[in-house]
Design a protein around this motif. Structure first.
Motif, mmCIF file in Angstrom:
data_model
loop_
_atom_site.group_PDB
_atom_site.id
_atom_site.type_symbol
_atom_site.label_atom_id
_atom_site.label_comp_id
_atom_site.label_asym_id
_atom_site.label_seq_id
_atom_site.Cartn_x
_atom_site.Cartn_y
_atom_site.Cartn_z
ATOM 1 N N ARG A 2 0.881 -1.250 -0.140
ATOM 2 C CA ARG A 2 -0.012 0.026 -0.112
ATOM 3 C C ARG A 2 0.835 1.216 0.192
ATOM 4 N N ARG A 3 0.429 2.363 -0.414
ATOM 5 C CA ARG A 3 1.232 3.644 -0.371
ATOM 6 C C ARG A 3 0.014 4.526 0.121
ATOM 7 N N ALA A 4 0.633 5.081 1.226
ATOM 8 C CA ALA A 4 -0.378 6.124 2.105
ATOM 9 C C ALA A 4 0.085 7.517 2.014
ATOM 10 N N THR A 11 -6.299 10.256 5.113
ATOM 11 C CA THR A 11 -5.210 9.675 4.409
ATOM 12 C C THR A 11 -5.543 8.894 3.085
ATOM 13 N N LEU A 13 -4.914 6.206 0.528
ATOM 14 C CA LEU A 13 -4.571 5.088 0.521
ATOM 15 C C LEU A 13 -4.467 4.388 -0.941
ATOM 16 N N HIS A 15 -4.033 0.918 -2.877
ATOM 17 C CA HIS A 15 -3.955 -0.449 -2.515
ATOM 18 C C HIS A 15 -3.363 -1.170 -3.912
ATOM 19 N N THR A 21 -8.103 3.334 -4.818
ATOM 20 C CA THR A 21 -7.758 4.155 -4.096
ATOM 21 C C THR A 21 -8.956 4.393 -2.808
ATOM 22 N N PRO A 29 -5.675 3.664 9.212
ATOM 23 C CA PRO A 29 -4.296 3.319 9.273
ATOM 24 C C PRO A 29 -3.479 2.747 10.365
#
Lengths: 80, 287, 340
Positions: A2-4, A11, A13, A15, A21, A29
């Protein structure tokens, strides 16, 4: 996986596995970070969150359960 | 197809084929001042087709097709063939673009910084951008802004501005007639007339620049300025993008970078001149 | 027949020929590749070769699209696994999703549409209930269509997921029940091979037979170039190092009643992509093969289908093969009446 990116209260996110998103707010989180260490029961999850000081007073087990159900629907967590 | 032409708009090249001569002739006239494509290889193909061969002649109606298709898109009468060509180009870009993050927005540049105006149809963004383009700004485009995920910069897409109804007269008062296309009446959006961007916009169509301000205009309501949360901007821009999801993580990276680095305001304005003054005021406050 | 479509086939089979492509041929190549849903495949085949910058940009876009497609397709199969994983029945992925999930070369750059799965016919009700519980719903709640599907088709009426907007087709065999060939669904399921996550794919030979059936017995030859490409890749991946592959293929095709479809599809794949074939499948193209090939390659340099009457002929043929004639009339009649 994941990138947050924290935006404000929410936030963003990303996936990677689903390409979806999600915009999430605490405690999501924190839950995802806690589960990144491996599968857990609800009780174990509460312990992990408390150890990291990530649990707020309002995050009762019942509320955590609700969040987990929502996360299961969108596929971010799943039952073993 | 017998009738065809190739057009370059910003970083993208379109190949347009038509079953009829008229739309291609009108396109050539409208795009006469655009730089010649520097490459024979078009990114997108647009086809203006008759549904059946006899419909070339009898009640001719133009079906808009191409590399990427939208099922159920209705045809237009041949008299609106120019509009069909423009819609075809928009559609190919909207459905097919996979490098730039597309935002349905107008944009203009000054001092190397870009203003992005995004809002639904009727927000007046086309008119505001066209006017800015005549008042010392470089018009980047009135329909799409192309965000480069590698640099975060906004690329121009300076198609002729499609002016609708009352805004035609507003621009007609200050722009020489030679820069207008034919008046198209009775289209699904009412009267439409295309305005060719000026020389600065056309010669600068290969020059991107960094976004500096995002505005969400609303036309016809009392003057107001509202700050917006970053997540609200994020959500509204995902809704204003036709390819955010398709770009995957590159789209996520481009959009989160844009919204966290660029201030945004929602602006309400009662009339075009107030809107223009408000834009200038907010822009000056940036520096 | 289209020279541009032939050029695309030649380029897919032998990317080294890219140096011979003239600049003015590229726009039509790209357009035809998109129309045939082979742009992503072309992008991966030409990876690393010297290309004009704008061609590279177009192929990069196609690759991004294929990547996105693959992500969503595999995610959809994962969500189906989560919904159906505990039912104690094999869930067999079909077509593009199976190629991607199994890591086959046929899946590289391939566009993937709906999720297609095969399950045992006597477990359809269980599968249906589990999918409905997990957020899928009927696409059109229409009694006639429903009945039509259940009585005559090889699948449940399509379901769509309410959140993700993606369709799933649940098959219990690989051809409609009305089609003359009667594939042995139990044998397909028995021979299925497990993938690493608990889902299954058809056996290599059954994959080829399914692709052939899809192209020739079931479809309207639309997307034929890609279908034959799938077959070419599958045969190269499984057949080249396995001396039994073609023997098993021959036996299984016969068992499923799909010998004619399979042998024809292989001949066409060989004609188009030089697919390596073992003796029993090697044969000269018949007159009908040539018609099939002409139809498959009927696309002009603007990406339009050519020879409309010709295409229509094949359309009618496809319906005839899928449904005995009286049934077709009944079907059309009800459709017309509803439109009127």
């Amino acid at each position: 996986m994941r990138r947050a990116v924290p935006l404000d209260a929410l936030t963003a996110l990303y996936h990677r596995r689903s390409g979806q998103t999600h915009l999430v707010t605490e405690p999501v989180p924190a839950i995802l970070a806690a589960l990144a260490h491996g599968p857990a029961t609800l009780a174990e999850l509460v312990v992990r969150l408390e150890l990291q000081g990530l649990v707020a007073d309002t995050d009762t087990p019942a509320r955590l359960r609700e969040r987990l159900d929502e996360l299961e629907t969108i596929g971010l967590v799943w039952r073993l | 197809m017998r009738q065809h032409c190739t057009l370059k708009i910003g970083p993208r090249i379109f190949r347009i084929g038509s079953d009829w001569a008229a739309p291609v002739r009108q396109l050539r006239a409208l795009y006469a001042d655009y730089p010649m494509p520097d490459d024979l290889i078009a990114h997108f193909t647009v086809r203006l087709e008759a549904a059946r061969w006899w419909r070339h002649f009898l009640r001719p109606s133009v079906h808009i097709n191409g590399d990427h298709m939208l099922p159920g898109a209705l045809p237009l009468p041949l008299a609106q063939g120019l509009l069909a060509a423009e819609m075809g180009m928009n559609l190919q870009l909207a459905l097919g673009e996979r490098h730039f993050l597309l935002l349905h927005a107008a944009s203009a540049e000054r001092n190397g910084k870009v203003l992005i105006l995004t809002g639904e149809s009727g927000s007046g963004k086309s008119t505001l951008a066209a006017l800015l383009g005549e008042h010392g700004w470089r018009l980047l485009g009135d329909e799409f802004v192309l965000i480069d995920p590698t640099t975060g910069h906004a690329w121009p897409f300076p198609r002729p501005v499609s002016l609708k109804n009352a805004s035609i007269a507003v621009l007609d008062a200050i722009v020489p007639p030679a820069r207008f296309g034919p008046l198209l009446t009775g289209t699904p959006k009412g009267d439409i007339r295309h305005l060719v961007p000026n020389a600065a916009a056309l010669s600068g169509m290969d020059s991107p620049a960094a976004p500096a301000l995002i505005l969400f205009p609303r036309f016809g309501v009392p003057r107001d300025v509202r700050t917006m949360g970053i997540s609200e901007v994020f959500i509204r821009l995902t809704q204003a993008s036709t390819n955010y999801v398709a770009l995957g993580e590159a789209g996520f990276g481009a959009l989160t970078r844009l919204v966290t680095a660029t201030p945004a305001r929602a602006i309400d304005y009662p009339d075009t001149m107030t809107g223009l003054a408000l834009v200038e005021e907010l822009w000056s406050a940036l520096a | 027949m289209s020279a541009a479509a032939r050029l695309l086939a030649a380029l897919l089979a032998d990317p080294g020929r890219v140096a011979q492509v003239r600049t003015e041929q590229w726009p039509m190549l790209l357009t035809i590749a998109r129309a045939e849903r082979l742009a992503g495949t072309l992008a991966l085949r030409l990876d690393g070769l010297k290309l004009p910058a704008s061609v590279q940009a177009a192929l990069d876009a196609a690759r991004t699209e294929a990547q996105h497609n693959r992500t969503t397709a595999l995610w959809e199969s994962e969500m189906a696994r989560r919904a159906l994983g505990d039912l104690g029945l094999p869930v067999i992925l079909l077509k593009g999703t199976a190629y991607a999930a199994a890591g086959l070369t046929a899946g590289q750059g391939r566009q993937i549409g709906d999720l297609d799965i095969l399950v045992p016919r006597d477990r359809l009700d269980t599968v249906e209930a589990a999918l409905l519980k997990a957020g899928w719903e009927w696409v059109k709640p229409d009694a006639y269509d429903d009945l039509y599907y259940r009585r005559w088709m090889h699948e449940l009426p399509p379901l769509i997921h309410t959140e993700r907007d993606r369709m799933i087709d649940v098959h219990h065999t690989i051809l409609p029940l009305t089609a003359r060939p009667k594939p042995d669904a139990a044998a397909l399921i028995a021979a299925a091979v497990p993938l690493r996550d608990g889902l299954f794919a058809l056996s290599p030979t059954d994959m080829v037979i399914h692709a052939a059936a899809h192209l020739i017995a079931d479809g309207e030859l639309d997307g034929g170039m890609r279908n034959l490409w799938d077959i070419d890749r599958l045969v190269r991946e499984f057949g080249v190092n396995d001396s039994h592959f073609f023997t098993i293929l021959e036996v299984m095709a016969q068992r499923h009643g799909l010998s004619a479809a399979t042998t024809r599809a292989l001949r066409l794949a060989h004609a188009l992509y030089a697919t390596p074939l073992a003796a029993p499948f090697r044969a000269r193209l018949s007159q009908t093969d040539r018609l099939f090939l002409a139809r498959i390659l009927a696309r002009d340099c603007w990406g339009r289908g050519m020879n409309k009457p010709f295409r229509l002929g094949f359309y009618i043929r496809a319906h005839l093969i899928r449904m005995p004639l009286p049934l077709l009339l009944r079907h059309l009649w009800i459709k017309w009446r509803r439109m009127g």
